[in-house]
Design an enzyme around this catalytic site. Structure first.
Site, short mmCIF file in Angstrom:
data_model
loop_
_atom_site.label_atom_id
_atom_site.label_comp_id
_atom_site.label_asym_id
_atom_site.label_seq_id
_atom_site.Cartn_x
_atom_site.Cartn_y
_atom_site.Cartn_z
N ASP A 209 0.87 -1.17 0.00
CA ASP A 209 0.00 0.00 0.00
C ASP A 209 0.91 1.22 0.00
O ASP A 209 1.53 1.54 1.01
CB ASP A 209 -0.90 -0.01 1.23
CG ASP A 209 -1.86 1.17 1.28
OD1 ASP A 209 -1.72 2.09 0.44
OD2 ASP A 209 -2.73 1.17 2.17
N TYR B 6 -5.14 15.87 -11.11
CA TYR B 6 -4.28 14.81 -11.64
C TYR B 6 -3.11 15.41 -12.41
O TYR B 6 -1.95 15.01 -12.22
CB TYR B 6 -5.09 13.88 -12.54
CG TYR B 6 -4.25 12.84 -13.26
CD1 TYR B 6 -3.71 11.76 -12.57
CD2 TYR B 6 -4.01 12.94 -14.63
CE1 TYR B 6 -2.94 10.80 -13.22
CE2 TYR B 6 -3.25 11.99 -15.29
CZ TYR B 6 -2.72 10.92 -14.59
OH TYR B 6 -1.96 9.99 -15.24
N SER C 86 3.49 11.45 -17.35
CA SER C 86 2.33 11.70 -18.20
C SER C 86 2.60 12.90 -19.09
O SER C 86 3.21 13.88 -18.66
CB SER C 86 1.09 11.96 -17.35
OG SER C 86 0.00 12.38 -18.15
N LYS D 145 0.90 14.95 -11.51
CA LYS D 145 1.88 14.36 -12.42
C LYS D 145 3.01 15.34 -12.72
O LYS D 145 4.17 14.91 -12.90
CB LYS D 145 1.20 13.92 -13.73
CG LYS D 145 0.17 12.82 -13.56
CD LYS D 145 0.69 11.60 -12.81
CE LYS D 145 1.59 10.72 -13.65
NZ LYS D 145 1.95 9.47 -12.95
#
Length: 288
Positions: A59, A152, A138, A156
């Site tokens: 995790d 997001y 990304s 990134k």
């Protein structure tokens, strides 16, 4: 054979990469959380994939879990050669409608997770005097990105900045860095299907009054920029190629962007400026 740890390997790029690396003859530990619960089937499937395939309870939001996972790999394999930072979580919706806690959670998954893993793994790689960090970034960090994915995209971009800095800081320990830059693969992964949604629905509804249908329309238009045969498995193949290259000859950044959203052009300029700066201040050796 290299020993590889991949984070976020229950599905998507992570699962594809775990299998591709196993097929290439590496010993692969596919990190995923809740291997006795929601990811039990994914873990069992990978455990059965081959003699050098093993699911790994990890995790990435919990340092104790990360430490235990790394200790297990060290005990079983004797060493760690490659870490693939792949764990991530996407969001969809107007930024204002996400609570601060939600955005912090996005940063935790996409950015802080890499720090937890690095703090557990880097002491071993430094002691070995070699290793490879692969960061799955990304094109959204620099490309022509649509609205409604702000948390997001910001996370990134933060991950990319961290990767660039760490690359120089670990270079003298013989540790290579490669940043993989996938484009917007809208099919073949669960990124969009599992994307987080805003917690403040009242604010989200206010935006919907002015932007009704815009988010879905933009995503559809974005998808049409990619060729019909765009294959997310190409990301796994490229990571496998990089892992197989000799130490010191791995590229700093690789691109898999079927939509060609402009990120590669901007990254290349930034990386050139970085190289020129290091040379100007006399630390070119950190660029290896």
């Amino acid at each position: 054979m290299s020993t590889v740890i991949i984070t976020g390997a229950s599905s998507g790029f992570g699962a594809m990469t775990a299998r591709a690396l196993t097929d290439a003859g590496h010993r692969v530990y596919a990190g995923m959380r809740d291997t006795e619960g929601r990811n039990k089937q994914a873990a069992a499937d990978f455990d059965a994939y081959g003699p050098h395939a093993a699911s790994l309870e990890m995790d990435v939001s919990d340092q104790a879990s990360v430490d235990a996972a790394v200790d297990r790999v060290r005990q079983e394999a004797g060493r760690i050669d490659v870490v693939v930072h792949n764990a991530g979580h996407m969001t969809l919706g107007p930024v204002e409608a996400f609570t601060v806690e939600q955005i912090a959670a996005v940063y935790d998954t996409n950015v802080l997770s890499t720090q937890r893993v690095n703090r557990a793994v880097l002491p071993h790689l430094r002691a070995q005097g070699e290793g490879l960090l692969v960061w799955v970034g990304s094109s959204s960090a620099r490309g022509g990105t649509p609205p409604f994915l702000g948390p997001y995209f910001a996370a990134k971009a933060a991950e990319d900045s961290l990767a660039v800095s760490i690359a120089a800081e670990v270079a003298r320990f013989g540790i290579d860095t490669t940043i993989v830059v996938p484009g917007s693969f809208t099919t073949g992964t669960n990124h969009y299907a599992h994307a987080g949604r805003p917690g403040d629905t009242a604010v989200a509804d206010s935006y919907d009054q002015k932007y009704a249908g815009v988010m879905d329309d933009l995503l559809g238009r974005q998808a049409r920029l990619s060729p019909a045969d765009a294959d997310p498995a190409e990301v796994a193949r490229e990571i496998t190629r990089v892992v197989g290259l000799p130490r010191g000859r791995r590229p700093f950044r690789v691109y898999i962007d079927p939509a060609q959203d402009g990120a590669e052009e901007i990254f290349r300029i930034g990386d050139r400026v970085r190289r020129e700066f290091y040379r100007a201040v006399g630390y070119e050796d950190l660029l290896r």
